[in-house]
Enzyme design. Structure first.
Site, PDB file in Angstrom:
ATOM      1  N   HIS B  47       0.822  -1.203   0.000  1.00  0.00           N
ATOM      2  CA  HIS B  47       0.000   0.000   0.000  1.00  0.00           C
ATOM      3  C   HIS B  47       0.865   1.265   0.000  1.00  0.00           C
ATOM      4  O   HIS B  47       0.564   2.232  -0.688  1.00  0.00           O
ATOM      5  CB  HIS B  47      -0.908  -0.032   1.231  1.00  0.00           C
ATOM      6  CG  HIS B  47      -1.918   1.048   1.272  1.00  0.00           C
ATOM      7  ND1 HIS B  47      -3.082   0.996   0.553  1.00  0.00           N
ATOM      8  CD2 HIS B  47      -1.940   2.220   1.950  1.00  0.00           C
ATOM      9  CE1 HIS B  47      -3.776   2.084   0.780  1.00  0.00           C
ATOM     10  NE2 HIS B  47      -3.120   2.853   1.620  1.00  0.00           N
ATOM     11  N   SER B  92      -8.218   4.568  -2.921  1.00  0.00           N
ATOM     12  CA  SER B  92      -9.128   3.487  -2.525  1.00  0.00           C
ATOM     13  C   SER B  92      -9.186   3.328  -1.011  1.00  0.00           C
ATOM     14  O   SER B  92      -8.220   3.642  -0.308  1.00  0.00           O
ATOM     15  CB  SER B  92      -8.649   2.172  -3.135  1.00  0.00           C
ATOM     16  OG  SER B  92      -7.367   1.873  -2.640  1.00  0.00           O
ATOM     17  N   HIS B  93     -10.304   2.875  -0.520  1.00  0.00           N
ATOM     18  CA  HIS B  93     -10.405   2.425   0.867  1.00  0.00           C
ATOM     19  C   HIS B  93     -11.201   1.125   0.878  1.00  0.00           C
ATOM     20  O   HIS B  93     -12.187   0.977   1.591  1.00  0.00           O
ATOM     21  CB  HIS B  93     -11.050   3.501   1.753  1.00  0.00           C
ATOM     22  CG  HIS B  93     -10.259   3.764   2.991  1.00  0.00           C
ATOM     23  ND1 HIS B  93     -10.809   4.105   4.200  1.00  0.00           N
ATOM     24  CD2 HIS B  93      -8.920   3.711   3.216  1.00  0.00           C
ATOM     25  CE1 HIS B  93      -9.853   4.267   5.095  1.00  0.00           C
ATOM     26  NE2 HIS B  93      -8.699   4.042   4.518  1.00  0.00           N
ATOM     27  N   ASN B  94     -10.741   0.190   0.053  1.00  0.00           N
ATOM     28  CA  ASN B  94     -11.493  -1.030  -0.204  1.00  0.00           C
ATOM     29  C   ASN B  94     -11.538  -1.976   0.976  1.00  0.00           C
ATOM     30  O   ASN B  94     -12.617  -2.380   1.426  1.00  0.00           O
ATOM     31  CB  ASN B  94     -10.865  -1.777  -1.388  1.00  0.00           C
ATOM     32  CG  ASN B  94     -10.748  -0.901  -2.619  1.00  0.00           C
ATOM     33  OD1 ASN B  94     -11.526   0.038  -2.763  1.00  0.00           O
ATOM     34  ND2 ASN B  94      -9.796  -1.194  -3.483  1.00  0.00           N
ATOM     35  N   ASP B 115      -5.671  14.818   1.819  1.00  0.00           N
ATOM     36  CA  ASP B 115      -4.618  14.877   0.803  1.00  0.00           C
ATOM     37  C   ASP B 115      -4.700  16.184   0.021  1.00  0.00           C
ATOM     38  O   ASP B 115      -3.683  16.741  -0.388  1.00  0.00           O
ATOM     39  CB  ASP B 115      -4.767  13.705  -0.184  1.00  0.00           C
ATOM     40  CG  ASP B 115      -4.136  12.422   0.356  1.00  0.00           C
ATOM     41  OD1 ASP B 115      -3.212  12.520   1.175  1.00  0.00           O
ATOM     42  OD2 ASP B 115      -4.582  11.336  -0.044  1.00  0.00           O
ATOM     43  N   ASP B 266      -0.136  15.123   5.533  1.00  0.00           N
ATOM     44  CA  ASP B 266      -1.185  14.531   6.374  1.00  0.00           C
ATOM     45  C   ASP B 266      -0.753  13.154   6.835  1.00  0.00           C
ATOM     46  O   ASP B 266       0.104  12.523   6.237  1.00  0.00           O
ATOM     47  CB  ASP B 266      -2.517  14.473   5.631  1.00  0.00           C
ATOM     48  CG  ASP B 266      -2.650  13.229   4.787  1.00  0.00           C
ATOM     49  OD1 ASP B 266      -1.857  13.082   3.853  1.00  0.00           O
ATOM     50  OD2 ASP B 266      -3.542  12.412   5.070  1.00  0.00           O
ATOM     51  N   GLU B 310      -3.343   4.644  12.877  1.00  0.00           N
ATOM     52  CA  GLU B 310      -3.923   5.360  11.736  1.00  0.00           C
ATOM     53  C   GLU B 310      -5.113   6.195  12.183  1.00  0.00           C
ATOM     54  O   GLU B 310      -6.080   6.386  11.442  1.00  0.00           O
ATOM     55  CB  GLU B 310      -4.297   4.368  10.621  1.00  0.00           C
ATOM     56  CG  GLU B 310      -3.066   3.731  10.001  1.00  0.00           C
ATOM     57  CD  GLU B 310      -3.327   2.959   8.710  1.00  0.00           C
ATOM     58  OE1 GLU B 310      -4.484   2.858   8.285  1.00  0.00           O
ATOM     59  OE2 GLU B 310      -2.348   2.451   8.138  1.00  0.00           O
ATOM     60  N   GLY B 525      -2.541   9.344  -8.074  1.00  0.00           N
ATOM     61  CA  GLY B 525      -3.223   8.066  -8.147  1.00  0.00           C
ATOM     62  C   GLY B 525      -2.890   7.175  -6.986  1.00  0.00           C
ATOM     63  O   GLY B 525      -2.208   7.569  -6.035  1.00  0.00           O
ATOM     64  N   ASN B 526      -3.382   5.965  -7.084  1.00  0.00           N
ATOM     65  CA  ASN B 526      -3.279   5.042  -5.978  1.00  0.00           C
ATOM     66  C   ASN B 526      -3.455   3.641  -6.540  1.00  0.00           C
ATOM     67  O   ASN B 526      -4.159   3.447  -7.524  1.00  0.00           O
ATOM     68  CB  ASN B 526      -4.380   5.407  -4.954  1.00  0.00           C
ATOM     69  CG  ASN B 526      -4.682   4.320  -3.960  1.00  0.00           C
ATOM     70  OD1 ASN B 526      -5.719   3.691  -4.042  1.00  0.00           O
ATOM     71  ND2 ASN B 526      -3.785   4.097  -3.040  1.00  0.00           N
ATOM     72  N   SER B 528      -4.376  -0.358  -5.514  1.00  0.00           N
ATOM     73  CA  SER B 528      -4.905  -1.277  -4.509  1.00  0.00           C
ATOM     74  C   SER B 528      -4.834  -2.689  -5.085  1.00  0.00           C
ATOM     75  O   SER B 528      -5.574  -3.019  -6.007  1.00  0.00           O
ATOM     76  CB  SER B 528      -6.347  -0.903  -4.159  1.00  0.00           C
ATOM     77  OG  SER B 528      -6.911  -1.907  -3.342  1.00  0.00           O
TER      78      SER B 528
END
Lengths: 222, 720
Positions: B47, B92-94, B115, B266, B310, B525-526, B528
């Protein structure tokens, strides 16, 4: 014409309300909730929408205890104009400047959409620019907009012509489809729908603009 | 409390492979202690480190004259003229959303908002791309309700309008729902804040909410496959507080305006660890933290817990020391924590003190720069077989099947739970093409869209990747916006499987080709990965978020309606591609064939044609899933007027050929457009006429009201 918009931590329609007031010709000061006084010469106080203090308790309950709320009550008792939208309406019931309470929507869900409102009474600065019985389109955006009051209060509100707006199709379960009510002296209006979100052509409708224009006109005349 | 001994089991529980652990031993020349192991695991998990994807992400086009800041910072930044910039990203926060849907989705929204405002931008728009399992799967209902409430609960309270997104259902997501959150904010180009620390001996300041034990190890959890022990992972999900985030936003913007901020970051995944390392690494400095000063929500927290927590709504900042009093006063005004927790140091060290104990002492730059990077083996996705015979159907029956499907019905049930208008600058609310938000105080507007068609990507990762970008491009064009740039949120299964890695590689190549050809660089971007449960992967879902600029609302915005007597004009070539189409999937329950090919040159030409002829177009929408039938229905429904389309076979009416738009315009405009299209060498044809109250295709007909009622009732029938 001077207006003030109160800013509580968690207010998020404060700048929107300021803009609508300014469009109607008011000069506007933003007033922090920890302040104890309103600026001198304020004619109109706006209590904006949002989630004051996060609204983790009863909506508006903590804001009603804020230092600025004492100044708000003093302004109201001097006969000053007050306009509360959405969370602002909830705060006005919590400060008891307006009767009744706003409960959770019947659906238990947050609802954001344009709704039809019937103008029930034009005998106030807020509604003076509308025609009685006119149906206008104004968006709602709330989770606790279900207005309730005891039978005696309802009798008085109806008898004194203090129901300003009713929903054409009730979105939240409010008693007698009530969307907005006036104070006894007709200088305080609290309403769940957001006229500041229907005050420019780009909003997709301008039915809310007349509320601010009417208010400005009445204040100029006074 | 005594730290546990470092054993192979403990190393494995931190998601570190034996060879990765060997690398740690090499770097520090000794056995790490428990806190240090935790720090490495936080920095090196998939991640945070992008170790499987980095090699391929580097191939994406990320530059252009409009780009102020590409990938690598908290969000991408793009110039919109007049000294203003749009700052945006999708993330994502899948995994958290599957475990705890409300909080998972809520903190996904919170994270992406942070962000954006970390960089000095006030958020002005949000979107959410959601993928769920089959509607009849036992978990789907609670996930849908929880996620939608979570998105709304956070965004509505924070005060950002949600103006777009996606919603899809497929059994491939039964064990892994996807929650991809997008946020965009507005900044002034000369007041943008970055994460690189500068100056030695500068105070490192902790801002925002207190640190608790929530989310400890969350990023590591998000880098693993799921199995039936998933419910045990609930404590690794964070809890969101939008009220604190709203105050943090206002306090940060005030603080930035005061000139007190040298750099700011952050605390997202892997909290204090990631943010401190990031700031030091980018600035070429070391960081020393004294954990006793960290505002704590719970007693007796260990260094390990504080470094890996977190907890949400927190920021780390390097402060100009002479501004300390002013900065502190701003945070006190907003009733937020403000604590000096450390300082920048000249040596390349990451030093963590707790009391008098040295809890970690690591070479800071090596934590990120030497993170493992893999060139994972991959295999090309086999070419899809051609579609076999598709029987003809009554086109209205076909449309009704689409409108009864949760995938193609009206989305109002979801969007009405989101505040779509807070800020009073929303011009187009979600549900029909791109969302549009005015740039406050100007006559400019920004358009936002998020798109991908996962079944295309599965059948053909390269064309599917291209298609996601092309559809986003078209959605921006259709409102009159000039596409500016994109953000990608790449959701895939386990990259250690060559066929999954092949999907990833193919999709990246397709996205890269399309972004280059359409001049929409990827600026953030990100990724996952490991979206698998019990070995079953999700559909490859590279969500593309795209932003376009409407430089002059009065001149450029296309936001009208189709009216009685308007022509329905189709731009672009129709060949009748039904492979992987919505019709095939929803009506015949067949997932077959290849994805439609995307001709990027044709896309560009058609897009430019729309922009060049904006003033002649009353209404415009792109053709995508469901082809002409669904596009015409959506335009008719949004306009409140019927339409009569020329008769055609299923391939003509429901084909999903790319590069096409449906336009409504008056007769004289239609004639002028025909001439213009002829000159541009672009296919154009009238395909019907608007008017009346019926929706007709050839001789088949149904009342528009009945179809609208069917469409808008579908989600309510399924989920109320």
């Amino acid at each position: 014409m001077k207006a003030a918009v109160l800013v509580f931590p968690g207010s998020n329609c404060d700048r929107d309300l300021k803009r609508a007031f300014e469009q109607a010709g008011f000069s506007v000061d933003m007033v922090w909730h920890k302040d104890t006084n309103l600026p001198d010469g304020v004619d109109l106080v706006g209590v904006p929408g949002g989630f004051s203090y996060g609204d983790y308790l009863r909506c508006g309950a903590i804001a009603a205890q804020s230092p600025i709320s004492r100044a708000l009550k003093a302004h109201a008792s001097r006969g000053g104009y007050v306009f509360g939208v959405c969370n602002g309406f909830q705060i006005l019931t919590e400060t008891q400047l307006l009767p009744g309470a706003l409960l959770q929507n019947m659906s238990t869900r947050y609802i954001c959409k344009p709704v039809g409102l019937r103008v029930e009474n034009t005998d106030s600065a807020f509604t003076s620019a509308y025609e009685k019985g006119a149906v206008i389109s104004v968006p709602i955006a709330h989770h606790e907009g279900n207005y309730q009051a005891d039978p005696d209060t309802l009798l008085r509100l109806n008898g004194e012509g203090r129901v300003a707006f009713r929903y054409v199709e009730n979105p939240n379960g409010a008693v007698e489809d009530i969307a907005g009510i006036l104070s006894e002296n007709r200088r305080i209006l609290g309403m769940m729908p957001h006229p500041e979100r229907a005050s420019e052509p780009l909003h997709g409708g301008t039915d809310g603009a007349a509320l601010f224009a009417g208010l400005a006109q009445a204040l100029v005349a006074a | 409390m005594l730290d546990p001994e470092i054993t192979p089991e403990l190393i494995a529980a931190h998601g570190l492979k034996p060879d990765e652990y060997e690398r740690i031993l090499e770097i520090i020349g000794r056995t790490p202690n428990f806190t240090e192991l935790g720090i490495f695991s936080a920095m090196w998990n998939e991640h945070c480190s992008y170790k499987s994807s980095k090699k391929w992400l580097r191939t994406l086009p990320t530059e252009g004259p409009q780009v102020i800041c590409g990938p690598g910072e908290n969000a991408g930044i793009v110039d919109i003229g007049d000294g203003q910039a749009v700052v945006f990203k999708m993330e994502s926060h899948n995994h958290p959303s599957y475990i705890e849907p409300y909080q998972g989705a809520a903190t996904g929204v919170g994270g992406i908002l942070r962000d954006v405002f970390t960089m000095g931008a006030r958020p002005i728009a949000a979107m959410n791309a959601l993928s769920f399992g089959a509607v009849d799967h036992p978990k789907t209902r609670s996930l849908v309700h929880g996620v939608v409430r979570g998105v709304g609960g956070y965004g509505n309270s924070f005060g950002v309008p949600t103006v777009g997104g996606e919603l899809r259902f497929d059994s491939a997501y039964n064990g892994n729902c996807l929650v991809n959150a997008f946020a965009a904010g507005l900044a002034e180009t000369d007041k943008i804040f970055y994460s690189a620390a500068s100056g030695v001996g500068m105070p490192v300041v902790y801002l925002g909410a207190k640190t608790g034990r929530d989310g400890v190890g969350g990023a590591t959890m998000a880098s693993a496959e799921f199995d039936d022990t998933i419910e045990e992972k609930r404590p690794t999900v964070q809890v969101g507080d939008p009220f604190t985030e709203k105050r943090l936003l206002e306090a940060c913007l005030e603080l930035m305006a005061s000139g007190a901020v040298i750099s700011i970051q952050d605390m997202g995944a892997a909290g204090l660890t990631c943010s401190a390392v990031e700031m030091g690494d980018k600035g070429g400095l070391g960081i020393k933290l004294q954990l006793d000063h960290v505002p704590q929500r719970e007693p007796n927290m260990t260094a390990y817990e504080m470094m890996l927590s977190e907890s949400q709504e927190r920021m780390l900042m390097v402060l100009r020391p002479e501004k300390e009093a002013e900065a502190r006063a701003i945070f006190e005004k907003w009733d937020l924590d403000f604590a000096i927790v450390g300082e920048t140091i000249a040596e390349d060290r990451f030093v963590i003190m707790h009391g008098n104990a040295l809890k970690a002492d690591l070479p800071l730059s090596k934590l990120s720069s030497t993170a493992p990077e893999y060139d994972r083996p991959w295999v090309e996705t086999p070419t899809a077989e051609a579609v076999e015979f598709i029987p003809e159907i009554d086109p209205i029956d076909g449309l009704k099947a689409l409108l009864s499907s949760p995938n193609y019905c009206a989305r109002g049930w979801v969007y009405e739970q989101y505040d779509t208008q807070v800020g009073a600058d929303t011009i187009r609310t979600p549900g029909y093409g791109a969302g549009v938000v005015r740039v406050a105080g100007t006559n400019k507007a920004l358009a936002f869209t998020s798109d991908v068609t996962p079944r295309y990507v599965k059948a053909n990762p390269f064309e599917g990747g291209k298609q996601a970008v092309a559809e986003a491009y078209r959605n921006l064009i259709a409102v009159g916006a000039t596409p500016l740039a994109t953000t990608d949120n790449l959701n895939f299964g386990n990259p250690e499987k060559p066929e999954i890695m092949g999907q990833f590689v193919g999709a990246i190549k397709g996205i890269g080709a399309a972004c280059a050809a359409l001049d929409t660089p990827i600026v953030s971007g990100n990724v996952s990965l490991y979206n698998e449960t019990d070995g079953r992967a999700i559909l490859p879902t590279p969500t593309i978020g795209a932003v376009g600029l409407i430089a002059d609302i009065d001149r450029d915005l296309i936001d009208g309606t189709a009216r009685e007597g308007h022509w329905a004009v189709l731009i672009g070539e129709t060949r009748g591609h039904l492979g992987q189409s919505a019709l095939l999937a929803e009506v015949f329950h067949r997932v077959e064939g290849d994805a439609p090919p995307v001709d990027l040159e044709a896309e560009r030409k058609a897009g430019q044609f729309i922009l060049d002829n904006r003033e002649m177009i009353s209404a415009c929408t792109d053709l995508s899933d469901g082809g002409l039938a669904l596009a015409a229905f959506e335009m008719a429904a949004a306009s409140g007027t019927g339409v009569s389309l020329d008769a055609g076979d299923a391939a003509t009416i429901f084909g999903e050929d790319q590069g096409r738009y449906l336009i409504a315009c008056s007769t004289d405009k239609a004639e002028a457009l025909m001439v213009a299209a002829g000159q541009a060498g672009l296919a154009i044809a009238t395909v019907g006429k608007f008017g009346g109250t019926q929706f007709s295709i050839g001789s088949a007909s149904e009342s528009l009201d009945a179809l609208v009622a069917l469409s808008s009732g579908t989600l309510s029938r399924l989920f109320d």
